[in-house]
Design an enzyme around this catalytic site. Structure first.
Site, short mmCIF file in Angstrom:
data_model
loop_
_atom_site.label_atom_id
_atom_site.label_comp_id
_atom_site.label_asym_id
_atom_site.label_seq_id
_atom_site.Cartn_x
_atom_site.Cartn_y
_atom_site.Cartn_z
N HIS A 1 53.62 4.73 -15.06
CA HIS A 1 52.49 5.39 -16.27
C HIS A 1 52.84 4.53 -17.55
CE1 HIS A 1 52.91 8.37 -13.01
NE2 HIS A 1 51.40 8.33 -13.21
N SER B 1 55.49 5.28 -7.52
CA SER B 1 54.60 6.40 -7.37
C SER B 1 55.25 7.55 -7.47
CB SER B 1 53.98 6.19 -5.87
OG SER B 1 53.40 7.24 -5.50
#
Ligand code: PAF
Length: 279
Positions: A37, A186
């Site tokens: 992210h 993830s």
């Protein structure tokens, strides 16, 4: 970093950016932020003056038997990570703020593109994604928005939505960030037991084997897909699909830009990954 939880405060923040003629980049997330992210923020920074991330675990994109309730919610750690990464604002609404009239609301549906791959496995998932992303675009009015390419089908659907609904937002896909052994980053990786984690890189290894076969001249995509499914089963995964497609998710044409995409379960955890090759 400015913390925004309510729509009026977000609108006031956005208005101030217009007054200062600053380009705004949005990085939509469901929180539980990891290196992948934060790398999206790096892409965003290249295209805008100010960065805003959103954090919202969107109930509309989870099926009834999926992990909405146990999805990790780590708001304070996420806010600290965003601040350390130089993000200027975070929009973290409650469900009541974003969906004040409940979950049975108008939705954005992009036809056809979401019918196969992950869409076949997760009915309604992509309607939930395009609805929340469309809503975030409507509220934030970003000049630019950045998404990870791990969710390749999601990225294609969002691009189509932006095109069809004339959103004035440039959509950027950021390359997949991986662990040293190839596993795509993830938030769901943390669900894996130690034994499952050891098996997980088989997904990436299998995609690479297909890429090598295509680069070596093999063109029987159905056979390559079937071999890969077998290889994943042998590694202890339960594959949902392995597909070789064109970059726009149609049947592949050679020579061309080819997408190799797969989804597989390890226990209860659903992993996805993809590779692009030019062959
Ligand atoms: O990719 C995700 O994390 C989510 O699908 C998104 C784009 C933030 C929408 O909830």
């Amino acid at each position: 970093m400015t913390r925004l939880h309510e729509v009026p405060a977000l609108r006031a923040w956005r208005h101030a950016q217009w007054q200062e003629k600053r380009r705004v980049a949005l990085v939509p997330t469901m929180g539980n932020l990891h290196r992948g992210h934060l790398a999206l923020l790096d892409s965003a920074r290249e295209h805008a003056d100010v960065l805003i991330a959103s954090i919202f675990v969107n109930p509309l994109q989870f099926g009834p038997n999926e992990d909405f309730d146990r999805y990790p919610r780590t708001l304070e750690a996420d806010v600290a990570a965003l601040e350390a990464a130089g993000c200027h604002a975070v929009f973290a609404p409650s469900e009541r703020t974003l969906y004040p009239h409940g979950r049975d609301i108008a939705q954005i549906h992009v036809p056809h593109l979401g019918d196969h791959l992950c869409g076949a496995d997760r009915p309604g998932h992509f309607d939930g994604v395009t609805t929340v992303v469309g809503l975030l675009f409507h509220l934030v009015q970003p000049d630019v928005a950045v998404f990870g390419r791990k969710d390749y089908q999601q990225l294609q659907l969002i691009r189509r939505m932006v095109r069809d609904l004339h959103f004035p937002t440039q959509v950027i896909g950021h390359p997949i960030e991986r662990e040293a052994d190839g596993l795509a980053l993830s938030s769901r990786n943390q669900y894996l037991s130690a034994e499952e984690r050891a098996r997980a890189p088989a997904l990436h290894v299998t995609l690479r084997a297909i890429a090598e076969a295509l680069s070596g001249g093999k063109r029987d995509t159905a056979a390559l897909e079937a071999d890969a499914m077998e290889r994943l089963r042998a590694a202890g995964l339960v594959p949902s699909y392995v597909r070789i497609l064109s970059a726009d998710l149609q049947e592949p044409e050679f020579p061309g830009e080819i997408l190799i995409a797969a989804a597989a379960y390890l226990g209860q955890t659903r992993l996805i990954d993809n590779l692009m090759v030019h062959v």
